[in-house]
Design an enzyme around this catalytic site. Sequence first.
Site, short mmCIF file in Angstrom:
data_model
loop_
_atom_site.label_atom_id
_atom_site.label_comp_id
_atom_site.label_asym_id
_atom_site.label_seq_id
_atom_site.Cartn_x
_atom_site.Cartn_y
_atom_site.Cartn_z
N HIS A 83 0.85 -1.20 0.00
CA HIS A 83 0.00 0.00 0.00
C HIS A 83 0.88 1.25 0.00
O HIS A 83 1.17 1.84 1.04
CB HIS A 83 -0.90 -0.03 1.24
CG HIS A 83 -2.01 0.96 1.20
ND1 HIS A 83 -3.27 0.70 1.69
CD2 HIS A 83 -2.06 2.23 0.73
CE1 HIS A 83 -4.04 1.76 1.52
NE2 HIS A 83 -3.33 2.71 0.95
N HIS A 85 1.67 5.07 -2.01
CA HIS A 85 1.26 6.09 -2.99
C HIS A 85 2.53 6.69 -3.58
O HIS A 85 3.25 7.43 -2.90
CB HIS A 85 0.41 7.17 -2.32
CG HIS A 85 -0.89 6.64 -1.79
ND1 HIS A 85 -2.03 6.54 -2.57
CD2 HIS A 85 -1.23 6.15 -0.57
CE1 HIS A 85 -3.02 6.03 -1.85
NE2 HIS A 85 -2.56 5.77 -0.63
N LEU A 86 2.81 6.35 -4.84
CA LEU A 86 4.03 6.85 -5.48
C LEU A 86 3.77 8.17 -6.22
O LEU A 86 4.70 8.84 -6.65
CB LEU A 86 4.62 5.81 -6.44
CG LEU A 86 5.25 4.58 -5.78
CD1 LEU A 86 5.75 3.59 -6.83
CD2 LEU A 86 6.40 4.97 -4.86
N HIS A 202 -11.04 0.35 0.65
CA HIS A 202 -10.93 1.52 1.54
C HIS A 202 -12.31 1.66 2.18
O HIS A 202 -13.25 2.12 1.53
CB HIS A 202 -10.56 2.76 0.71
CG HIS A 202 -10.64 4.05 1.45
ND1 HIS A 202 -9.53 4.86 1.65
CD2 HIS A 202 -11.67 4.70 2.03
CE1 HIS A 202 -9.90 5.94 2.33
NE2 HIS A 202 -11.20 5.88 2.56
N ASP A 328 0.83 2.62 3.84
CA ASP A 328 -0.03 3.69 3.33
C ASP A 328 0.79 4.97 3.16
O ASP A 328 0.32 6.07 3.48
CB ASP A 328 -1.25 3.93 4.24
CG ASP A 328 -2.32 4.76 3.53
OD1 ASP A 328 -2.13 5.11 2.34
OD2 ASP A 328 -3.35 5.08 4.15
N HIS A 332 2.87 14.21 0.87
CA HIS A 332 2.26 15.46 0.41
C HIS A 332 3.30 16.56 0.46
O HIS A 332 4.29 16.46 1.20
CB HIS A 332 1.07 15.83 1.29
CG HIS A 332 -0.10 14.91 1.12
ND1 HIS A 332 -0.86 14.85 -0.03
CD2 HIS A 332 -0.63 13.98 1.96
CE1 HIS A 332 -1.81 13.93 0.11
NE2 HIS A 332 -1.68 13.37 1.30
O1 DOR Z 1 -4.57 9.52 4.51
C1 DOR Z 1 -4.72 9.03 3.40
N1 DOR Z 1 -4.03 9.50 2.34
N2 DOR Z 1 -5.61 8.04 3.23
C2 DOR Z 1 -5.94 7.58 2.01
O2 DOR Z 1 -6.75 6.68 1.93
C3 DOR Z 1 -5.34 8.18 0.81
C4 DOR Z 1 -4.04 8.80 1.11
C5 DOR Z 1 -3.54 9.71 0.00
O3 DOR Z 1 -3.59 9.31 -1.17
O4 DOR Z 1 -3.05 10.80 0.31
#
Ligand code: DOR
Length: 444
Positions: A83, A85-86, A202, A328, A332
Site C-alpha cells: 500500500h 502512494h508513489l 478503503h 499507506d 504530500h
Molecule cells: O490519509 C490518506 N491518504 N488516506 C488515504 O486513503 C489516501 C491517502 C492519499 O492518497 O493521500
Amino acid sequence: MKILIKNAHIIDPLQGIDGIGDILVEEGKIKGIEQKSRRAEEQKKTPPQPPLDKGGIKRGVDSELRTIDATGLYVLPGLIDMHTHLREPGYEYKETIKTGTAAAVKGGFTTVCAMPNTNPVNDNSSVTDFIIRKAIQEGACAVYPIGAITKGQKGEELAEMGIMYAEGCVAFSDDGNPVMNSLIMRRALEYSRAFKVPIISHCEDTNLSEGGVMNEGLLSLTLGLKGIPSEAEEIMICRDLALAELTGGKLHIAHVSTEGSVRIIREAKKRGINITAETCPHYFSITENTVEGYNTNAKVNPPLRTQKDVDAIKQGLKDGTIDVIATDHAPHHRDEKLREFDHAPSGISGLETALGLSLNLVHEDVLTMRQLVEKMAVNPANILGLNKETLKVGSDADVVIVDVNKEYKVEAEGFISKGKNTPFEGLVLKGMPVITICKGKIYE
Ligand code: DOR
C-alpha cells in the site's frame, strides 16, 4: 557481482529458517544459503568435504565478491509494501517513482505496490504500462501497480480490470475513496474472481464521514474539528464482508484503524470468510492526541483513533486477525500540509519509519521477528501472488539486513521521500535496515 553475507541471523519463514548462517548472492539471485548449526552437525557426521555445490556456498578468493559481515544482524526477505502512494503520474511535486522507490529501499522494502490515485488515475492499461516502464527505468526496487476498481475512482462504472490485469496490475482498489455503490462492489468482487486477485477496500461510509477531519470524540469536540466516527469504517467492513461471502471474491481490507473493525474481521475469519486485512504503523503507534495543536502531519484517513483502538490493533496483529503491516505511504507537499487543519490533505509519509515503528512490536513482545517478517513480506506476497517472499535458492536476491538495536531519531529533513509529512518527528526508534539488496543491487 557476488555477495556473501556471513554470520547473519537469517529468518525465512517459508523455509523454516530462524538461525545463524550465510547467504550467497550471484547475478541477482540467491545462489546458496547455509545454516551454521546444520553445517556443524553435518561436519560431525561426515569427514571434511570439498567446497559445496548446488545450493551451498563455495568458499575461495574472488575479486568480484563483496563480503558482508552480518554478525549480530538479522537478514530477512526484502520487505513488501502492498500500500504505497508513489504519486506518479500527475503529482510529481509530492513524490515520483524514483524518489518513492529510493525511500522504500532506505526503509528496507524491496517491493512496493503503487496505489492508483494518480492523475490520470490508473484505471486503464496505458497508465499501468507507464508505471511499469518508469519503474524499470528509474525505480530502485520492484513496483507492482494496483489498478482502480472504477473509472476515475468515481465509484460509478467498473474500470477495465481484465485488461489492466493482463498489463500487470496485481490488485484493484479505489483507495482514497470507498466504492459506495454496493452493486458495483459486488460486480468488482465477482469479476476479480476470474483473475484471482484481491479487491482492496478503503472502508469508509462517506455519508457518516462527510466533512470529518479527525476521530470523532471528546477531543474533536474540544478542538472544534468535525469528527469521523469509528462506525464509518466498521459499517463498510460489514458490507464488504457480506459481499465477499455472497460472491466468493478475494477481499482485502485496507488500513484497519478501530477496535470494532478488528473484532468484526476476527469473527468473519472464524466463520471462514475469505478475507485478509492490513493496518499501518501509525494505527498501532500513536493516538488522536497527536492531532492536538492542529498538527496536520497527524491528519490521515482513516484518522488516528484512541488508546483502546491502538491496543486492539496490536492484539489483532498478535492473534493473526490482521495479516499485513502496510505503510499507506502518502507523501504530500510541505505547503499543502501548512494549510489550516480542515483543508490540509490526509496522509503520512511512511516508508522510512515503518520498519522502526514495527520493530517496537517485537521489542514489546507483541510479535516475534518471524511474525514481523510474515506481516511485512510473506503475507503481502501471498495475498498478491508475488513470488517474492523467500530467500530460497533461485529466488530474486531481495534481502534486507537489519540492526534491531540501532537507535536513531526520526528527522523528516533527512527523508529521501519528497514527503516530509510525519507525525513521528524527533521520536527515537530502535532498529533500522542497514543494507537493502534488490535483485542483487546493494543499497546502503
Ligand atoms: O490519509 C490518506 N491518504 N488516506 C488515504 O486513503 C489516501 C491517502 C492519499 O492518497 O493521500
